[in-house]
Design an enzyme around this catalytic site. Sequence first.
Site, PDB file in Angstrom:
ATOM      1  N   CYS A   1      -9.505   1.374  -9.283  1.00  0.00           N
ATOM      2  CA  CYS A   1      -8.377   2.154  -8.776  1.00  0.00           C
ATOM      3  C   CYS A   1      -7.756   1.435  -7.567  1.00  0.00           C
ATOM      4  CB  CYS A   1      -8.871   3.541  -8.369  1.00  0.00           C
ATOM      5  SG  CYS A   1      -7.720   4.476  -7.364  1.00  0.00           S
TER       6      CYS A   1
ATOM      7  N   CYS B   1      -8.523   3.105  -4.188  1.00  0.00           N
ATOM      8  CA  CYS B   1      -9.946   2.911  -3.860  1.00  0.00           C
ATOM      9  C   CYS B   1     -10.166   1.501  -3.318  1.00  0.00           C
ATOM     10  CB  CYS B   1     -10.821   3.142  -5.094  1.00  0.00           C
ATOM     11  SG  CYS B   1     -11.104   4.877  -5.496  1.00  0.00           S
TER      12      CYS B   1
ATOM     13  N   ASP C   1       3.315   2.647   3.143  1.00  0.00           N
ATOM     14  CA  ASP C   1       3.729   2.467   1.754  1.00  0.00           C
ATOM     15  C   ASP C   1       4.369   1.081   1.588  1.00  0.00           C
ATOM     16  OD1 ASP C   1       4.459   4.699  -0.707  1.00  0.00           O
ATOM     17  OD2 ASP C   1       5.446   2.738  -0.756  1.00  0.00           O
TER      18      ASP C   1
ATOM     19  N   HIS D   1      -2.801  11.237  -2.992  1.00  0.00           N
ATOM     20  CA  HIS D   1      -2.195  10.700  -1.771  1.00  0.00           C
ATOM     21  C   HIS D   1      -1.144  11.661  -1.261  1.00  0.00           C
ATOM     22  CE1 HIS D   1      -0.275   8.926  -5.339  1.00  0.00           C
ATOM     23  NE2 HIS D   1       0.877   8.997  -4.689  1.00  0.00           N
TER      24      HIS D   1
HETATM   25  P1  5GP Z   1       3.476   8.228  -6.102  1.00  0.00           P
HETATM   26  O1  5GP Z   1       4.756   7.773  -6.762  1.00  0.00           O
HETATM   27  O2  5GP Z   1       2.289   8.025  -7.010  1.00  0.00           O
HETATM   28  O3  5GP Z   1       3.554   9.589  -5.508  1.00  0.00           O
HETATM   29  O4  5GP Z   1       3.288   7.262  -4.861  1.00  0.00           O
HETATM   30  C1  5GP Z   1       2.619   6.043  -4.931  1.00  0.00           C
HETATM   31  C2  5GP Z   1       3.111   5.214  -3.785  1.00  0.00           C
HETATM   32  O5  5GP Z   1       2.247   4.107  -3.645  1.00  0.00           O
HETATM   33  C3  5GP Z   1       4.525   4.658  -3.971  1.00  0.00           C
HETATM   34  O6  5GP Z   1       5.371   5.135  -2.940  1.00  0.00           O
HETATM   35  C4  5GP Z   1       4.326   3.147  -3.918  1.00  0.00           C
HETATM   36  O7  5GP Z   1       5.360   2.477  -3.247  1.00  0.00           O
HETATM   37  C5  5GP Z   1       2.994   3.012  -3.215  1.00  0.00           C
HETATM   38  N1  5GP Z   1       2.241   1.825  -3.586  1.00  0.00           N
HETATM   39  C6  5GP Z   1       2.029   1.362  -4.838  1.00  0.00           C
HETATM   40  N2  5GP Z   1       1.264   0.254  -4.814  1.00  0.00           N
HETATM   41  C7  5GP Z   1       0.976   0.034  -3.505  1.00  0.00           C
HETATM   42  C8  5GP Z   1       0.207  -0.979  -2.839  1.00  0.00           C
HETATM   43  O8  5GP Z   1      -0.374  -1.879  -3.445  1.00  0.00           O
HETATM   44  N3  5GP Z   1       0.134  -0.903  -1.481  1.00  0.00           N
HETATM   45  C9  5GP Z   1       0.768   0.082  -0.779  1.00  0.00           C
HETATM   46  N4  5GP Z   1       0.635   0.070   0.543  1.00  0.00           N
HETATM   47  N5  5GP Z   1       1.491   1.055  -1.371  1.00  0.00           N
HETATM   48  C10 5GP Z   1       1.595   1.023  -2.722  1.00  0.00           C
HETATM   49 ZN    ZN Z   2      -9.217   5.835  -6.385  1.00  0.00          ZN
END
Ligand code: 5GP
Ligand code: ZN
Length: 114
Positions: A4, A7, A30, A100
């Site tokens: 993950c 994780c 983010d 998150h």
């Molecule tokens: P969701 O769309 O699932 O609510 O939010 C996931 C968030 O994780 C997105 O805003 C995306 O930009 C962020 N994200 C995805 N991959 C990574 C990563 O590798 N590092 C960081 N810091 N944020 C990430």
């Molecule tokens: Zn996880």
Amino acid sequence: MTDCLFCKIVRGEIPAQIVHKDESVTAFRDINPQAPVHVLVVPNQHVGSVAEIGPGNGALLAAMVVAANRIAEAEGVAGSGYRLVMNVGEAAGMSVPHLHLHLLGGRKMAWPPG
Ligand code: 5GP
Ligand code: ZN
């Protein structure tokens, strides 16, 4: 869950700009910020989404919100206002299946959300 993404960030196996870490949650910026302040607060233990949260998870949820509130203060958006968001599932745009809490601030937010 070893493969993950979040994780791996919690374990330090993938780099991230960590802004807060304690015994129950980790918070990091983010990678694709949607506001001047955009921080993700995640449980250190894998939880798939807020849909898995039950009555026994109150302490974990409180830890996430307390961390978000403290980060909002530290980032200077507590006074102007901020938004806390948890997406669940495809229609809401959830893209990483590890619980998150988005902390968004530093600009005027629209409502209804897109
Ligand atoms: P969701 O769309 O699932 O609510 O939010 C996931 C968030 O994780 C997105 O805003 C995306 O930009 C962020 N994200 C995805 N991959 C990574 C990563 O590798 N590092 C960081 N810091 N944020 C990430
Ligand atoms: Zn996880």
